[in-house]
Scaffold this active site. Structure first.
Site, short mmCIF file in Angstrom:
data_model
loop_
_atom_site.label_atom_id
_atom_site.label_comp_id
_atom_site.label_asym_id
_atom_site.label_seq_id
_atom_site.Cartn_x
_atom_site.Cartn_y
_atom_site.Cartn_z
N ASP A 70 -18.81 -40.21 -19.29
CA ASP A 70 -18.46 -41.35 -18.44
C ASP A 70 -18.46 -40.88 -17.00
O ASP A 70 -18.04 -39.75 -16.71
CB ASP A 70 -17.09 -41.93 -18.83
CG ASP A 70 -16.94 -43.36 -18.29
OD1 ASP A 70 -17.97 -44.02 -18.07
OD2 ASP A 70 -15.81 -43.81 -18.10
N PHE A 153 -29.90 -45.18 -8.35
CA PHE A 153 -29.31 -46.41 -8.88
C PHE A 153 -27.87 -46.50 -8.39
O PHE A 153 -27.39 -45.64 -7.65
CB PHE A 153 -29.37 -46.42 -10.42
CG PHE A 153 -28.42 -45.43 -11.06
CD1 PHE A 153 -28.72 -44.08 -11.08
CD2 PHE A 153 -27.21 -45.84 -11.61
CE1 PHE A 153 -27.84 -43.16 -11.65
CE2 PHE A 153 -26.33 -44.93 -12.19
CZ PHE A 153 -26.65 -43.58 -12.21
N LYS A 176 -32.05 -34.97 -6.44
CA LYS A 176 -30.70 -35.44 -6.78
C LYS A 176 -30.28 -34.86 -8.14
O LYS A 176 -29.14 -34.47 -8.32
CB LYS A 176 -30.66 -36.97 -6.81
CG LYS A 176 -29.24 -37.47 -7.06
CD LYS A 176 -29.15 -38.93 -7.43
CE LYS A 176 -27.88 -39.20 -8.19
NZ LYS A 176 -27.89 -40.46 -8.92
#
Ligand code: IMP
Length: 210
Positions: A70, A153, A176
């Protein structure tokens, strides 16, 4: 040996497989194993959500390793918000653009020191329905004044990385993926599996387990 990533997000699994290259381990997603039920992310912490996903899947696929993951964005000035609500910050059906605009509005007039933020990722490794270990990592940055860039995103267009003088959406995805919170955390998972000698390096791969 398999490692099931408890997600349906193909992009994430591709990124994670790349990081775990060099291990004798097949990395698969919930889509690959036709796992049907939905696991609701209703925990109050990233750890609670990661743990819930890992345990739920590993109770069914008992001989595989399972990683529950998560992640989200925490802004100090907002006392850690959006946090576990990062995906639905502007509402249950909100898209990335709405979430970014809401965050920019909440930080309107706040100077650079108050705009410190970090991406955070928590991974729980489980097997046979049992918790094995928690791993965590951060990527620090700042919330920019306006969106810039088209890569990535989520909050990437407003997540400013001072070391690049660019937002995360302005740097190539490959770059990234080298520094991200997910890359760091799965790097730790990889080292753990190698150190425990539960998974062997694949000597025929280019990275040879490194
Ligand atoms: P989840 O882990 O799929 O629930 O995603 C959590 C949310 O956190 C995403 O929808 C994004 O809003 C945000 N997030 C997590 N990691 C990143 C990232 O690397 N870039 C941008 N946003 C991220």
């Amino acid at each position: 040996m398999r490692l099931i990533i408890a997600t349906r997000n193909k992009g994430k699994v591709r990124e994670i497989s790349e990081i775990l290259k060099g291990l004798k381990l097949a990395v698969v997603s919930l889509g690959d194993i036709s796992f049907k039920s939905d696991i609701e992310e209703n925990g109050r912490t990233f750890f609670a959500n990661a743990r819930k996903k890992a345990i739920a899947v590993s109770k069914i696929y008992r001989s595989d390793y399972v990683a529950g993951e998560d992640s989200g964005l925490a802004v100090g000035y907002l006392k850690g918000r959006p946090g576990v609500r990062s995906r639905r910050f502007a509402g249950p059906c909100a898209g990335d653009e709405e979430n970014n605009l809401k965050l920019l509005r909440e930080l309107d007039g706040v100077r650079q020191s108050g705009r410190r933020a970090s991406y955070y990722c928590c991974v729980v490794l489980a097997r046979g329905g049992k918790f094995i270990k928690k791993f965590e990592a951060r990527l620090p940055g700042f919330i920019a004044g306006r969106p810039r860039g088209n890569n990535g995103f989520g909050y990437d267009p407003i997540f400013y990385l001072p070391q690049y003088k660019k937002t995360a959406a302005q740097i190539p995805l490959k770059e990234k993926n080298k520094i991200s919170h997910r890359a760091k955390v799965f790097g730790k998972v990889k080292r753990y599996l190698l150190e425990k000698k539960t998974i062997k390096p694949d000597i025929f791969s280019a990275s040879g387990g490194k």
